[in-house]
Write an enzyme that holds these catalytic residues in place. Structure first.
Site, PDB file in Angstrom:
ATOM      1  CG  ASP A 200     -17.298 -15.994  -7.907  1.00  0.00           C
ATOM      2  OD1 ASP A 200     -17.984 -15.850  -8.938  1.00  0.00           O
ATOM      3  OD2 ASP A 200     -17.418 -15.264  -6.913  1.00  0.00           O
ATOM      4  CG  HIS A 201     -19.858 -18.080 -13.163  1.00  0.00           C
ATOM      5  ND1 HIS A 201     -20.761 -18.414 -12.182  1.00  0.00           N
ATOM      6  CD2 HIS A 201     -20.457 -17.123 -13.904  1.00  0.00           C
ATOM      7  CE1 HIS A 201     -21.849 -17.693 -12.320  1.00  0.00           C
ATOM      8  NE2 HIS A 201     -21.701 -16.891 -13.347  1.00  0.00           N
ATOM      9  CE  LYS A 205     -20.035 -13.377 -16.051  1.00  0.00           C
ATOM     10  NZ  LYS A 205     -20.472 -13.938 -17.343  1.00  0.00           N
ATOM     11  CG  HIS A 263     -21.168 -14.185  -8.457  1.00  0.00           C
ATOM     12  ND1 HIS A 263     -20.254 -15.204  -8.545  1.00  0.00           N
ATOM     13  CD2 HIS A 263     -22.341 -14.703  -8.877  1.00  0.00           C
ATOM     14  CE1 HIS A 263     -20.848 -16.284  -9.016  1.00  0.00           C
ATOM     15  NE2 HIS A 263     -22.115 -16.004  -9.218  1.00  0.00           N
TER      16      HIS A 263
END
Length: 511
Positions: A200-201, A205, A263
């Site tokens: 899950d990009h 972050k 997300h």
């Protein structure tokens, strides 16, 4: 001539350090000619090479159906890095990174493709005189995930003596709870859970990672981080763009599946989780699963009062007129796919009982913004209500994930001059200003962690299924609701109907 395989030896000098080294490895990308690889993965790999973060012995293998050959892969990678890297490429670094890159062409369900992959990986091992770790990245359409996993198992590429094999699986991980559970079974029939990295990009972050530092490294916040002081939490993921050329994909997914189910529920977990015993992958993920389990499965009766969906209509964005969703190319006439979704959820545990968590995501909104806002309860003192004063409003702690990563805290302060006039002011911290450097792209951190075997920022099988348990009833109810979806003008704050799920006295933050 026989080859003696050398096991990878641990360096005793780094034992116990928080960031273990990356061992010599081969990275395999299925879907090597796809958009995700070009825009995100190849630039991330280049930036890791530029910073010296890759292991000294690193190999890249691309797998896809198009027959472009080794040179075609290298040229495509060069163009991708030049167009999409966060820094201008150093041609020497780029040449060194790609000089040994290999490409395997073939159908993803053809055993011959996997024999070609095994040959390429075997050549790298022979060159190194040791078995290298292998990281296999599935950057294909989700329909191919079970096909690739099955073929990897059938060809024996899921295990390697004296080295580690890891598999990275992109989202969406299923489109329903049933699909996600079946995909988990398919994957875990071939790989151990410790080998699986569901990406899950958003979790890569810097601001998302900093949530744990903000919460657990600052003693001043912990006494306030509960139902006694927090009024509500808003998590927003707004985009100003439409669906572009992704109509075929997006119309089968929608905002809830695209952003909220993965997300945004992960962001909620980071905000609400209890302090883990330590920051190892399993301890962190254990605490996140507890949060998801504390959110009740929505009942059919309550869904209209906790969930809102809508579609963008035509409007003005950036001074230009844009089309509505159903007018976009390749969107079916009368489509009931939502481009905006908003939920109200409660984490029913001791810390958060009664505190609403609001999640909203949408396309063609006023601007691009991802943020988490914690609204604290207002001070009870009313003595500041006088002419010219803006009053004492609630304090807000806001974590901005994009576009400008940082943290701000709103406080009440006296306006200079006579009288006790009050207005809100912001204390702000921006990553770029403080550290005088660009934050690495999320994929840089996540690729490196997968190669390293650190699963802290990846979702576990029980997390994925717990997220679907929350969203599945909502999707099912929406499918059965007749009539046209509420509309909101492109470039606006979203549908007016979104206010219906808010508690009395609360309002959505402006995007």
């Amino acid at each position: 001539m026989s080859t003696t395989w050398q096991p990878i030896v641990e360096n005793p000098l780094v034992e116990g350090l928080a960031r273990p080294p990356v061992h010599p490895a081969s990275l395999v990308i299925f879907g090597a000619t796809g958009d995700l690889t070009r825009r995100k993965l190849l630039p991330a790999i280049y930036n890791l090479a530029h910073e010296g973060s890759l292991p000294e012995r690193f190999n890249l293998v691309g797998v896809s159906r198009r027959d472009i050959g080794d040179d075609g892969l290298r040229e495509m990678a060069r163009e991708a890095v030049r167009h999409f890297s966060r820094r201008s490429p150093d041609e020497q670094v780029l040449a060194r990174l790609l000089e040994n890159a290999r490409y395997v062409a073939g159908q993803l369900d053809d055993p011959e493709t996997y024999r070609g992959l095994e040959d390429a990986l075997g050549e790298f091992d022979a060159q190194a005189n040791q078995r290298l770790n292998r990281c296999i990245y599935l950057a294909t359409a989700p329909v191919f995930f079970p096909v690739i996993v099955e073929q990897l198992g059938a060809s024996g590429l899921n295990r390697l003596e004296s080295a580690d094999v890891r598999i990275v699986i992109e989202k969406p991980f299923g489109t329903t709870l049933t699909e996600a559970a079946q995909l988990n079974r398919d994957v875990l029939d071939v790989f151990d859970e410790s080998q699986v990295f569901r990406i899950d990009h958003y979790l890569g972050k810097e601001t998302v990672q900093n949530m744990m530092a903000l919460r657990f490294a600052n003693g001043m916040l912990e006494p306030l981080w509960n139902r006694n002081y927090v009024d509500h939490v808003q998590i927003t993921a707004a985009e100003d763009i439409g669906i572009g050329t992704r109509a075929a994909f997006y119309d089968s997914i929608g905002a809830l599946r695209d952003l909220i189910q993965n997300h945004m529920l992960q962001l909620l977990c980071h905000m609400a989780m209890e302090p883990p015993i330590d920051f190892t992958a399993d301890e962190v993920r254990n605490e996140k699963v507890k949060v998801l389990r504390a959110i009740a499965t929505p009942s059919r009766q309550e869904i209209p009062s906790i969930a809102v969906r809508a579609q963008y209509a035509g409007g003005t964005v950036g001074g230009e007129r844009v089309r509505g969703y159903v007018e976009e190319d390749r969107v079916p006439e009368g489509s009931a796919t939502e481009t905006y979704g908003a939920l109200k959820l409660y984490v029913q545990n001791w810390r958060w009982a009664g505190v609403p968590f609001y999640l909203r995501a949408g396309k063609r909104l006023a601007r691009k913004l991802t943020e988490i806002s914690v609204a604290f309860k207002a001070a009870p003192h009313v003595a500041f209500r006088q002419e010219g004063s803006m009053g004492v409003g609630p304090n807000h702690l806001v974590l901005t994930v994009q576009p400008n990563e940082g943290v701000s805290l709103s406080l009440a302060a006296k306006v200079p001059g006579r009288g006790m006039r009050i207005r809100p002011v912001n204390m702000q911290f921006l990553y770029g200003n403080t550290f005088l450097s660009q934050s690495p792209e999320a994929y840089e951190r996540l690729i490196l962690d997968a190669m390293r075997g650190d699963a802290t920022l990846f979702t576990r099988n029980d997390e994925v299924e717990a997220q679907w348990r929350i969203c599945d009833p909502i999707l099912e109810a929406w499918r059965e609701m007749p009539g046209r979806l509420p509309q909101y003008a492109a470039g606006s704050q979203g549908p007016a109907e979104a206010a219906s799920i808010l508690a009395p006295g609360q309002a959505w933050r402006r995007i």
